[in-house]
Design a protein around this motif. Sequence first.
Motif, PDB file in Angstrom:
ATOM      1  N   ASN A 210       0.858  -1.184   0.000  1.00 11.40           N
ATOM      2  CA  ASN A 210       0.000   0.000   0.000  1.00 11.40           C
ATOM      3  C   ASN A 210       0.897   1.237   0.000  1.00 11.40           C
ATOM      4  OD1 ASN A 210      -3.138  -0.407   0.984  1.00 11.40           O
ATOM      5  ND2 ASN A 210      -1.821  -2.121   1.621  1.00 11.40           N
ATOM      6  N   LEU A 211       0.785   2.074  -1.028  1.00  8.10           N
ATOM      7  CA  LEU A 211       1.490   3.354  -1.017  1.00  8.10           C
ATOM      8  C   LEU A 211       0.537   4.384  -0.409  1.00  8.10           C
ATOM      9  CD1 LEU A 211       3.004   3.367  -4.634  1.00  8.10           C
ATOM     10  CD2 LEU A 211       4.014   2.487  -2.533  1.00  8.10           C
ATOM     11  N   LEU A 212       0.989   5.048   0.651  1.00  5.57           N
ATOM     12  CA  LEU A 212       0.122   5.961   1.384  1.00  5.57           C
ATOM     13  C   LEU A 212       0.663   7.383   1.276  1.00  5.57           C
ATOM     14  CD1 LEU A 212      -0.424   3.750   4.558  1.00  5.57           C
ATOM     15  CD2 LEU A 212      -1.799   3.851   2.472  1.00  5.57           C
ATOM     16  N   PRO A 213       0.235   8.115   0.243  1.00  6.00           N
ATOM     17  CA  PRO A 213       0.787   9.451   0.034  1.00  6.00           C
ATOM     18  C   PRO A 213       0.293  10.415   1.105  1.00  6.00           C
ATOM     19  CG  PRO A 213      -0.945   9.025  -1.548  1.00  6.00           C
ATOM     20  CD  PRO A 213      -0.768   7.757  -0.756  1.00  6.00           C
ATOM     21  N   PRO A 214       1.143  11.363   1.485  1.00  7.63           N
ATOM     22  CA  PRO A 214       0.793  12.304   2.544  1.00  7.63           C
ATOM     23  C   PRO A 214      -0.173  13.379   2.064  1.00  7.63           C
ATOM     24  CG  PRO A 214       2.951  12.832   1.670  1.00  7.63           C
ATOM     25  CD  PRO A 214       2.495  11.596   0.959  1.00  7.63           C
ATOM     26  N   ALA A 215      -0.267  13.583   0.767  1.00  8.65           N
ATOM     27  CA  ALA A 215      -1.155  14.616   0.229  1.00  8.65           C
ATOM     28  C   ALA A 215      -1.659  14.123  -1.106  1.00  8.65           C
ATOM     29  CB  ALA A 215      -0.404  15.942   0.082  1.00  8.65           C
ATOM     30  N   ARG A 216      -2.674  14.789  -1.633  1.00  2.67           N
ATOM     31  CA  ARG A 216      -3.347  14.262  -2.813  1.00  2.67           C
ATOM     32  C   ARG A 216      -3.132  15.091  -4.065  1.00  2.67           C
ATOM     33  NH1 ARG A 216      -6.890  10.711  -0.484  1.00  2.67           N
ATOM     34  NH2 ARG A 216      -7.985  10.407  -2.416  1.00  2.67           N
ATOM     35  N   GLY A 217      -2.259  16.079  -3.979  1.00  2.00           N
ATOM     36  CA  GLY A 217      -2.021  16.896  -5.166  1.00  2.00           C
ATOM     37  C   GLY A 217      -1.474  16.038  -6.307  1.00  2.00           C
ATOM     38  N   ARG A 218      -1.804  16.419  -7.542  1.00  3.63           N
ATOM     39  CA  ARG A 218      -1.361  15.647  -8.711  1.00  3.63           C
ATOM     40  C   ARG A 218       0.142  15.451  -8.738  1.00  3.63           C
ATOM     41  NH1 ARG A 218      -4.399  14.814 -13.296  1.00  3.63           N
ATOM     42  NH2 ARG A 218      -2.496  14.634 -14.510  1.00  3.63           N
ATOM     43  N   THR A 219       0.881  16.519  -8.409  1.00  3.52           N
ATOM     44  CA  THR A 219       2.333  16.440  -8.503  1.00  3.52           C
ATOM     45  C   THR A 219       2.879  15.413  -7.515  1.00  3.52           C
ATOM     46  OG1 THR A 219       2.213  18.786  -8.978  1.00  3.52           O
ATOM     47  CG2 THR A 219       4.405  17.858  -8.654  1.00  3.52           C
TER      48      THR A 219
ATOM     49  N   CYS B 259       5.975   8.786  14.694  1.00  2.00           N
ATOM     50  CA  CYS B 259       6.327   9.510  13.483  1.00  2.00           C
ATOM     51  C   CYS B 259       6.200   8.543  12.319  1.00  2.00           C
ATOM     52  CB  CYS B 259       7.741  10.070  13.571  1.00  2.00           C
ATOM     53  SG  CYS B 259       8.985   8.824  13.924  1.00  2.00           S
ATOM     54  N   THR B 260       6.167   9.079  11.112  1.00  2.00           N
ATOM     55  CA  THR B 260       6.024   8.231   9.938  1.00  2.00           C
ATOM     56  C   THR B 260       7.152   7.199   9.872  1.00  2.00           C
ATOM     57  OG1 THR B 260       5.055  10.114   8.824  1.00  2.00           O
ATOM     58  CG2 THR B 260       5.757   8.287   7.435  1.00  2.00           C
ATOM     59  N   GLU B 261       8.343   7.602  10.302  1.00  2.00           N
ATOM     60  CA  GLU B 261       9.516   6.741  10.200  1.00  2.00           C
ATOM     61  C   GLU B 261       9.408   5.519  11.107  1.00  2.00           C
ATOM     62  OE1 GLU B 261       9.366   9.916  10.644  1.00  2.00           O
ATOM     63  OE2 GLU B 261      10.859  11.018   9.463  1.00  2.00           O
ATOM     64  N   ALA B 262       8.866   5.695  12.323  1.00  2.00           N
ATOM     65  CA  ALA B 262       8.894   4.623  13.325  1.00  2.00           C
ATOM     66  C   ALA B 262       7.508   4.124  13.694  1.00  2.00           C
ATOM     67  CB  ALA B 262       9.612   5.098  14.584  1.00  2.00           C
ATOM     68  N   GLY B 263       6.461   4.841  13.306  1.00  2.00           N
ATOM     69  CA  GLY B 263       5.117   4.514  13.780  1.00  2.00           C
ATOM     70  C   GLY B 263       4.933   4.988  15.213  1.00  2.00           C
ATOM     71  N   ALA B 264       3.790   4.648  15.804  1.00  2.00           N
ATOM     72  CA  ALA B 264       3.522   5.042  17.188  1.00  2.00           C
ATOM     73  C   ALA B 264       4.431   4.247  18.110  1.00  2.00           C
ATOM     74  CB  ALA B 264       2.062   4.780  17.533  1.00  2.00           C
TER      75      ALA B 264
ATOM     76  N   HIS C 168      -2.720   8.531   6.828  1.00  2.00           N
ATOM     77  CA  HIS C 168      -1.736   9.024   7.785  1.00  2.00           C
ATOM     78  C   HIS C 168      -1.341   7.870   8.704  1.00  2.00           C
ATOM     79  CE1 HIS C 168      -0.090  11.314  11.133  1.00  2.00           C
ATOM     80  NE2 HIS C 168      -0.016  12.354  10.329  1.00  2.00           N
ATOM     81  N   MET C 169      -0.045   7.773   9.055  1.00  2.00           N
ATOM     82  CA  MET C 169       0.420   6.635   9.851  1.00  2.00           C
ATOM     83  C   MET C 169      -0.385   6.495  11.140  1.00  2.00           C
ATOM     84  SD  MET C 169       2.582   4.214   9.504  1.00  2.00           S
ATOM     85  CE  MET C 169       3.908   4.759   8.431  1.00  2.00           C
ATOM     86  N   TYR C 170      -0.645   7.618  11.794  1.00  2.00           N
ATOM     87  CA  TYR C 170      -1.426   7.598  13.040  1.00  2.00           C
ATOM     88  C   TYR C 170      -2.855   7.136  12.754  1.00  2.00           C
ATOM     89  CZ  TYR C 170      -4.230   9.989  16.725  1.00  2.00           C
ATOM     90  OH  TYR C 170      -5.131  10.329  17.695  1.00  2.00           O
ATOM     91  N   GLY C 171      -3.428   7.595  11.664  1.00  6.84           N
ATOM     92  CA  GLY C 171      -4.782   7.191  11.314  1.00  6.84           C
ATOM     93  C   GLY C 171      -4.859   5.703  10.995  1.00  6.84           C
ATOM     94  N   LEU C 172      -3.873   5.204  10.284  1.00  5.71           N
ATOM     95  CA  LEU C 172      -3.839   3.777   9.947  1.00  5.71           C
ATOM     96  C   LEU C 172      -3.713   2.928  11.206  1.00  5.71           C
ATOM     97  CD1 LEU C 172      -3.453   1.529   7.709  1.00  5.71           C
ATOM     98  CD2 LEU C 172      -1.011   1.810   8.135  1.00  5.71           C
ATOM     99  N   GLU C 173      -2.741   3.292  12.044  1.00  3.90           N
ATOM    100  CA  GLU C 173      -2.456   2.484  13.236  1.00  3.90           C
ATOM    101  C   GLU C 173      -3.600   2.530  14.236  1.00  3.90           C
ATOM    102  OE1 GLU C 173       1.301   4.372  14.308  1.00  3.90           O
ATOM    103  OE2 GLU C 173       2.283   2.457  13.935  1.00  3.90           O
ATOM    104  N   SER C 174      -4.252   3.695  14.363  1.00  4.72           N
ATOM    105  CA  SER C 174      -5.231   3.870  15.436  1.00  4.72           C
ATOM    106  C   SER C 174      -6.652   3.534  15.009  1.00  4.72           C
ATOM    107  CB  SER C 174      -5.202   5.304  15.955  1.00  4.72           C
ATOM    108  OG  SER C 174      -3.904   5.664  16.289  1.00  4.72           O
ATOM    109  N   THR C 175      -6.860   3.271  13.740  1.00  3.92           N
ATOM    110  CA  THR C 175      -8.215   2.898  13.348  1.00  3.92           C
ATOM    111  C   THR C 175      -8.210   1.539  12.655  1.00  3.92           C
ATOM    112  OG1 THR C 175      -8.137   4.110  11.236  1.00  3.92           O
ATOM    113  CG2 THR C 175      -8.936   5.296  13.137  1.00  3.92           C
TER     114      THR C 175
END
Lengths: 454, 89
Positions: free
Chosen positions: A73-82, A281-286, A187-194
């Motif tokens: 799963n690639l989880l981009p931090p934002a949704r802009g086209r670029t 943090c994104t690098e280590a998770g919660a 978001h890493m926090y959103g993934l882990e906590s939900t």
Amino acid sequence: MSEPATPAHPLYATHDTPLARINGRPVSRAAWLADVHELAARLPEGRAALNLCEDRYRFSVAFAAILLRGQMNLLPPARGRTVLAEIARGYSDPIAVVDSREGDFPLPTIAVTARGEAAVAAGDTPPPEIPLEQTAILGFSSGSTGTPTAHPRRWGDLVAATGQALQRLEMDRAPGHSLVATVPPQHMYGLESTVLLALLGPNTLIAERPFYPADVHAALAREPRPVLISTPFHLGTCLRCGQPAPASPARVLSATAPLEASTARELERHFDAPVTEIYGCTEAGAIATRRTVAEHHRTPYPGVQVNADDGTSGLALVQGPQHAEPVPLPDCIEVHPDGAFHMTGRLADMLNIAGKRASLVELNRHLQTIPGVEDGVFIPPAAGSDAAGIERLAALVVAPELDEATIQGRLAGRLDPAFLPRPLVRVEALPRSATGKLPRQALLDLLARHGECA
Amino acid sequence: MGAQTAFEQEVAQLIVDSLNLEDTAPEDIDPEAPLFREGLGLDSIDALELALAVGRAYGVQIRSDDEDNLRIFASLRALSEHIEANRTS
């Protein structure tokens, strides 16, 4: 099974509790799995897929289907086209899994339409097993070099970290809790906590993402045994809306930015529930928690250790069973003899606006690489954002041929909206010193001269 | 651009004040132009701030599961009409 045993862990924990609730309608784990199989069969061969579903139920279906197909799963931090195009480029033309094709996506899409309504026979088919070594997700953080840095996490890493969280947060016992969250699942926090607390524990994820304070309050009143998963910014709006909370969650979780102790006290009164901050943090998770009203320090999850800097990088390192090697933490941290730690500050380059982190260096790079922009700089707000409101970035730009709206439009394709500058002021030149540096006071003076600064 | 009604002027002032839009004059907000994305270029953080301000000033609690939510924030005119129809203070 007769294949050679690859160490694996089930895709979900078998509980009688629903995996999800959609508009109040429970979806059993078996019905959810039917949706997962249906989508998995439609995914093309590949290494990876972007999971862009905003609905938390559909995100969870896509997350699991991608895992079942042995993909990341690639989880981009934002949704802009670029941003999406930049991430997609690295993974040999992945597809994006989306809720709806109506949208502006720079890559092929597959829509998840399932809503947990497949007819499934009650049975005891065991959940599919996912290899522990399989890379489950790639999260992306802003690196100081400019381009988003990918952080892989294996299925085994997620299983270990989620086990720690379920235990620490006392969410590992049936009948579990309803996970009401204002944070996106990417978001890493959103993934882990939900999603993960529902998959790997007895908890039930709520598909909808409440946004306004009235939505949050309504969800707490509607869902059984809710846990509210949110951010200091969003929780602050619940305090400021002037309406009492109609029901008490079992607990409130906060992450993405430090919570002031005074705000935590107000929140505990408002919700009549304990407020726990999660640090990660994104690098280590919660990796740690604290009950903000009672504790200054944060306590690492069971089995996780935080160590003071190794004398070379100046960064504290975290190591738990979910980390293949020690991971540097992106904050200034002081470790206590008992293993707890507290934060003494943010690293200078990192900004936190409305709970979203970005590197100032990267923001400046995005601004400066817009065609027609000759020079430009973001100016961070003086004080950090807190529950009382949001401080916005300002920007000074040298771009004789472009107007403000054009520059803003280009930035909007590259940045999370939280980082879009307000104001954005066009100037003839930046006040660079002889060494090319931009003294903050000189920038503020220039901003003030243009009459745009509060 | 159409003219603002008296109440739209009041709501325009609320928008400018609550979102610190120092470089926008309330009377310059086109009552029929979109408030978000294009138009004023507001985003979701602004939507939250504006919802709080509307709740405090008029007692109207904005909800996103309101079927009309997209329409409410479509323009200054739509927002003003929604407030007038639902205000309690």
